[in-house]
Write a protein that holds these residues in place. Structure first.
Motif, short mmCIF file in Angstrom:
data_model
loop_
_atom_site.label_atom_id
_atom_site.label_comp_id
_atom_site.label_asym_id
_atom_site.label_seq_id
_atom_site.Cartn_x
_atom_site.Cartn_y
_atom_site.Cartn_z
N LEU A 14 -1.69 5.23 -34.18
CA LEU A 14 -1.81 6.48 -34.93
C LEU A 14 -1.27 7.66 -34.12
O LEU A 14 -0.58 8.54 -34.64
CB LEU A 14 -3.26 6.73 -35.33
CG LEU A 14 -3.85 5.76 -36.37
CD1 LEU A 14 -5.34 6.01 -36.54
CD2 LEU A 14 -3.13 5.88 -37.71
N LYS A 15 -1.57 7.67 -32.83
CA LYS A 15 -1.06 8.74 -31.96
C LYS A 15 0.46 8.76 -31.95
O LYS A 15 1.09 9.82 -31.92
CB LYS A 15 -1.59 8.56 -30.53
CG LYS A 15 -3.05 8.92 -30.34
CD LYS A 15 -3.44 8.69 -28.88
CE LYS A 15 -4.90 9.04 -28.63
NZ LYS A 15 -5.28 8.77 -27.21
N SER A 16 1.06 7.55 -31.96
CA SER A 16 2.52 7.47 -31.90
C SER A 16 3.19 7.99 -33.17
O SER A 16 4.38 8.31 -33.16
CB SER A 16 2.96 6.02 -31.65
OG SER A 16 2.70 5.21 -32.78
N ARG A 17 2.43 8.10 -34.26
CA ARG A 17 2.99 8.60 -35.52
C ARG A 17 3.05 10.13 -35.56
O ARG A 17 3.80 10.70 -36.35
CB ARG A 17 2.14 8.12 -36.71
CG ARG A 17 2.18 6.61 -36.96
CD ARG A 17 1.29 6.26 -38.15
NE ARG A 17 1.81 6.85 -39.38
CZ ARG A 17 2.38 6.16 -40.36
NH1 ARG A 17 2.53 4.86 -40.26
NH2 ARG A 17 2.80 6.78 -41.46
N LEU A 18 2.25 10.76 -34.73
CA LEU A 18 2.16 12.22 -34.79
C LEU A 18 3.40 12.87 -34.18
O LEU A 18 3.92 12.43 -33.16
CB LEU A 18 0.91 12.70 -34.06
CG LEU A 18 -0.43 12.10 -34.51
CD1 LEU A 18 -1.58 12.75 -33.73
CD2 LEU A 18 -0.63 12.26 -36.00
N ASN A 19 3.86 13.94 -34.82
CA ASN A 19 5.02 14.67 -34.29
C ASN A 19 4.57 15.65 -33.20
O ASN A 19 3.39 15.70 -32.83
CB ASN A 19 5.78 15.39 -35.41
CG ASN A 19 4.91 16.40 -36.16
OD1 ASN A 19 3.94 16.93 -35.60
ND2 ASN A 19 5.24 16.67 -37.41
N SER A 20 5.49 16.44 -32.71
CA SER A 20 5.19 17.37 -31.61
C SER A 20 4.18 18.44 -32.01
O SER A 20 3.53 19.04 -31.16
CB SER A 20 6.48 18.04 -31.11
OG SER A 20 7.11 18.73 -32.18
N ASP A 21 4.03 18.67 -33.34
CA ASP A 21 3.05 19.64 -33.81
C ASP A 21 1.68 19.02 -34.05
O ASP A 21 0.74 19.70 -34.48
CB ASP A 21 3.54 20.29 -35.11
CG ASP A 21 4.79 21.16 -34.88
OD1 ASP A 21 4.82 21.84 -33.82
OD2 ASP A 21 5.69 21.14 -35.73
N GLY A 22 1.57 17.69 -33.81
CA GLY A 22 0.27 17.03 -33.89
C GLY A 22 -0.11 16.50 -35.24
O GLY A 22 -1.29 16.30 -35.51
N PHE A 23 0.87 16.28 -36.14
CA PHE A 23 0.52 15.69 -37.44
C PHE A 23 1.67 14.81 -37.93
O PHE A 23 2.78 14.81 -37.39
CB PHE A 23 0.19 16.78 -38.47
CG PHE A 23 1.32 17.73 -38.74
CD1 PHE A 23 2.31 17.43 -39.68
CD2 PHE A 23 1.39 18.95 -38.07
CE1 PHE A 23 3.33 18.32 -39.95
CE2 PHE A 23 2.43 19.83 -38.32
CZ PHE A 23 3.41 19.52 -39.26
N ASP A 24 1.38 14.04 -38.97
CA ASP A 24 2.38 13.17 -39.61
C ASP A 24 2.30 13.41 -41.11
O ASP A 24 1.27 13.17 -41.73
CB ASP A 24 2.09 11.70 -39.28
CG ASP A 24 3.05 10.75 -39.97
OD1 ASP A 24 4.21 11.16 -40.23
OD2 ASP A 24 2.66 9.60 -40.24
#
Length: 464
Positions: free
Chosen positions: A388-398
């Motif tokens: 799940l962490k790997s899905r998040l973009n640089s802004d912290g969401f997906d």
């Protein structure tokens, strides 16, 4: 467990008795470790050490014509060293003769010094105390340092996922499975890159005996994956720096410890990942209930032998192996296998400890890992959090715009109720918010780079 027991016997015990022109007998549970010790004694020119096996003593002890001869031979030694002496209790699960070697060594050789060696002595020490045999304990450092990570997993599918990862990334792996049939089914999936080792005779045609002998000799296996039962828990030492993953699905924490100890470290950097199947509370309860019933039936037999015989007739009834039918069918009866009975009561106590805490706590208590090892109590959750962490973009969401894009997330989280997948945001959120690192899915409207508006899009983010 690789704590230097054999070296200590050869260089300390044997040297002590050699100075007095006395001989030492060392007893082993398995041929490979006897052969390995013989090689070591020849290497170091230890001339006052003889070796034998528990099974040889048991077979001689059982024969009335050989009994006195065997005892006389044992009394010729100044000291008897019993290697892996947990054998007496652990092997009683399938060997009803362990009491023969125990009685021969511990009760019929008065005046002979006994040295008992094991990294997992718990059950036998308590049995010795029950048997009014006083022991003086000397502790080696039994800290388990082989694993840099110890992870507990809850699902059978995780074994497949780990092995698929082993194949894809060429990670040398050994798998211990308690049931031979289950181990064989797993082997069939990976037989192109796996070796199968078991003592179950029905699977002999699938074994590579030459490869097994080579493994015993070289302390390595050639295949990428080795799938085995607890046959290898005692007797085979693996000194292979390429072995980086150990997977264990075995119930008793003491057997888990023995399986984990098959890999020996070559140096401080020779580490492996250790994955251990965590049995559920219902399984613990079912196992305890069955063992308790067996122990209670033995108590019934001891209190009312004739009534018990009358109710069970001449059936081959064993109370889980604790009662052994006598050979004389004209006077049918049972005898109590004391070692098997003690194992059952000891395992009940271990289960109670795990029920009060957790299965993982029971294993870690027996294993005693180094403080430097990373402990993961729920590998599936840990793995999911990392994904799940790997899905998040640089802004912290997906952002997940539509139902088609949601599929991969739903399959990753894999929320199920009564075996059926749940796809609603509410059901998934309930699970995500219980993770060690909680996540949540919000519903948002947004415009993509082309100016297209997406209504009711999912937005995955980490809480906190």
């Amino acid at each position: 467990m690789g704590i230097g027991k054999t070296y200590w016997v050869l260089h300390t015990v044997c040297s002590y008795y050699a100075q007095r022109n006395q001989k030492v007998l060392m007893v082993f549970p398995r041929i490979p470790i006897r052969q390995e010790t013989n090689h070591e004694r020849w290497k170091y020119d230890v001339g006052n050490l003889d070796t034998t096996s528990y099974q040889h003593i048991e077979n001689e002890f059982e024969e009335s014509r050989s009994h006195d001869t065997m005892i006389a031979q044992l009394k010729q030694y100044a000291c008897i060293v019993c290697d892996e002496f947990h054998y007496w209790i652990q092997d009683s699960i399938f060997n009803k003769k362990t009491e023969y070697s125990y009685n021969a060594i511990m009760h019929e050789t008065a005046g002979v010094q006994k040295v008992l060696l094991s990294a997992t002595p718990h059950d036998v020490v308590s049995y010795l105390n029950h048997d009014s045999i006083n022991c003086k304990e000397y502790l080696f450092d039994t800290t388990y340092r082989t694993a840099n990570q110890i992870a507990f997993f809850n699902e059978d599918e995780t074994i497949d996922k780990l092995l698929q990862d082993s194949v894809e990334n060429h990670i040398k792996t050994i798998v211990f499975i308690q049931k031979a049939t289950e181990a064989f089914e797993l082997y069939k999936k990976y037989q192109e890159c796996a070796q199968f080792v078991t003592s179950a005779t029905e699977f002999n045609k699938y074994r590579n005996l030459n490869a097994e002998l080579k493994t015993q000799r070289t302390k390595r296996f050639d295949s990428l994956i080795l799938i085995t039962t607890t046959k290898m828990e005692v007797g085979v030492t693996l000194r292979d720096v390429q072995l980086k993953r150990i997977i264990i699905k075995v119930f008793d924490p003491i057997s888990v410890t023995q399986c984990a100890g098959r890999k020996r470290m070559n140096d401080a950097n020779d580490k492996a990942e250790l994955f251990i199947y965590s049995y559920s509370g219902s399984t613990l309860n079912g196992k305890k209930r069955a063992l308790t019933r067996n122990v209670e039936e033995v108590r019934e037999y001891q209190q009312d032998r004739y009534g018990f015989i009358a109710s069970h007739g001449r059936a081959e009834y064993t109370a889980g192996g604790i009662l052994v039918p006598t050979a004389n069918r004209n006077q049918f009866d049972w005898i109590v296998n004391k070692h098997r009975h003690h194992y059952a009561t000891s395992l009940i106590n271990r289960i109670k400890y795990m029920q009060d805490r957790s299965y993982a706590d029971g294993v870690l208590y027996c294993l005693r890992p180094a403080v430097s090892a990373d402990i993961i109590l729920n590998f599936e959750e840990f793995f999911l959090v990392e994904k799940l962490k790997s899905r998040l973009n640089s802004d912290g969401f997906d952002l997940i715009p539509d139902k088609t894009d949601r599929k991969s997330l739903i399959e990753l989280v894999n929320v199920r109720r009564n075996g059926k997948p749940k796809k609603s945001r509410k059901a998934i959120n309930q699970y995500l918010q219980q993770l060690p690192t909680p996540f949540v899915i919000d519903v948002v409207d947004y415009y993509d780079n082309l100016g297209v508006r997406h209504q009711q899009a999912w937005k995955l983010r980490k809480l906190g």
